[in-house]
Enzyme design. Structure first.
Site, short mmCIF file in Angstrom:
data_model
loop_
_atom_site.label_atom_id
_atom_site.label_comp_id
_atom_site.label_asym_id
_atom_site.label_seq_id
_atom_site.Cartn_x
_atom_site.Cartn_y
_atom_site.Cartn_z
N TYR A 50 17.69 -24.73 -158.26
CA TYR A 50 16.26 -24.43 -158.32
C TYR A 50 16.04 -23.31 -159.35
CZ TYR A 50 16.33 -27.52 -154.33
OH TYR A 50 16.52 -28.62 -153.53
N SER A 77 20.84 -22.05 -141.06
CA SER A 77 20.42 -22.17 -142.45
C SER A 77 19.01 -22.75 -142.56
CB SER A 77 21.38 -23.08 -143.21
OG SER A 77 22.55 -22.42 -143.58
N ALA A 80 13.23 -23.72 -147.21
CA ALA A 80 12.75 -23.31 -148.53
C ALA A 80 11.24 -23.41 -148.58
CB ALA A 80 13.38 -24.18 -149.61
#
Length: 371
Positions: free
Chosen positions: A183, A23, A58
């Site tokens: 987000y 991830s 991210a």
């Protein structure tokens, strides 16, 4: 027969060698959006893990889209050059496929890195104006975002496309769009954070409209021979919020526009969330999304042991698993899992002598791992 966890799988135009992925995990260690030596060390270590796909944390599509002032971005030539340096190291030591998660933090942007504080960073200390579907702060004491105009929405959509094109130039194999965790795109989707009264608020169809516009624009720009995926919430864990049924409807629409897969996570939209965390606690969401939409699905959320991961894939609950804290704790998790499940994995030649099968006298098998 190899364990299901160690069988190949297609993800869009990619063929992954096994079902174990890593991830995206924020490191809060960039300088003006550019990766640093920490990212070289961190990502090259994970590249030697034996996983089939490593997704970079991210990555802000514009400066205002970063979670913190120390977050990675890919909106400038300097950012692109810094990421190329990291990718060059990874590719020199590992055949692992590399993805990047493209993100805009929305109303949760301009916040402190976890070890520096909490809440919004003041403008005088490096913070900035934030944007969201509605002028609602994440919680008391946080800055109130600007409700996005159509011009703002166009700017951010175009920033996603421009950043995807930078990722293409860098030779990245997979782009994941971040539509989760409270987000920007997640706040458009959730009724808890989207109070718009135009065509982008109200009904589920309206709330999905802008995220789908962004996904379609990136799909048009991103090469079909690579993979394009989306991370979605399976739940807001808050009464009246986003649900697994909503996620399945979104995934169905994403599949229809050519998205190759979804990773199903949850939470982060509302501070009132009630999460009962435990091994596999988000798996039911992924299983539901996969069953309803038919899209290639990745499960996340405290996937800790090889037996647990093997059952997820073998029983058809998800097509892949994504590890986060578990692989930070044990960066050789996939090799240990192969040993535990009786599957062979190719070690880097420099590490081949660490394979227990090659230890003099047979060596101790990793009998305690994953019990």
């Amino acid at each position: 027969m190899p364990a299901a966890l160690f069988t190949p799988v297609a993800l869009g135009g990619l063929t992954l060698s096994n079902r174990i992925t890593i991830s995206p995990m924020c490191q809060y260690s960039a300088a003006d959006g550019s990766m640093t030596d920490w990212h070289v060390a961190h990502l090259s270590s994970l590249a030697l893990s034996g996983a089939s796909l490593l997704v970079i944390e991210a990555t802000g599509v514009e400066p205002a889209g970063r979670i913190s002032p120390e977050d990675v971005g890919l909106y400038s030539d300097a950012n692109e050059a810094a990421m190329k340096r990291v990718l060059d190291v990874i590719r020199s030591v590992s055949p692992i496929r590399v993805g990047v998660q493209l993100a805009h933090a929305g109303r949760k942007a301009a916040t402190y890195s976890p070890w520096k504080g909490s809440g919004s960073v003041p403008d005088g200390d490096g913070g900035w104006e934030t944007f969201a579907p509605s002028a609602l702060a994440f919680q008391d004491g946080w800055r109130v975002p600007q409700a996005m105009t159509r011009a703002d929405m166009d700017r951010v959509r175009d920033a996603f496309v421009a950043t995807a094109r930078r990722a293409e130039r860098l030779g990245i194999d997979c782009v994941e769009l971040h539509f989760a965790h409270g987000y920007l795109m997640s706040t458009f989707l959730s009724p808890l954070s989207n109070r718009r009264e135009d065509a982008y608020g109200g009904s589920l169809e309206n709330r999905m409209r802008y995220p789908l516009e962004v996904a379609a624009a990136v799909r048009e720009a991103w090469p079909r021979e690579r993979a394009l995926t989306v991370r979605v919430n399976g739940s807001d864990f808050t009464e009246g919020g986003w649900t697994a049924e909503d996620a399945a409807r979104l995934a169905t629409k994403l599949r229809a526009i050519g998205i190759d897969g979804v990773s199903v996570s949850g939470g982060g939209v509302d501070p009132r969330q009630q999460i009962q965390a435990g091994p596999g606690y988000q798996l039911p969401f992924a299983e539901h999304v996969r069953k309803v939409s038919g899209i290639t699905t990745t499960a996340v959320g405290m996937i800790l042991t090889p037996k647990q991961a093997e059952a997820i894939v073998a029983e058809g609950k998800a097509d892949l698993v994504a590890l986060a804290r578990g692989i930070l704790f044990d960066p050789r998790w996939p090799f240990h899992a192969a040993e535990k499940l009786g599957s062979a994995m190719a070690y880097p030649p420099q590490y081949e002598r660490a394979n227990p099968r090659n230890w003099r006298g047979g060596g101790p098998l990793l009998t305690s791992f994953g019990e």
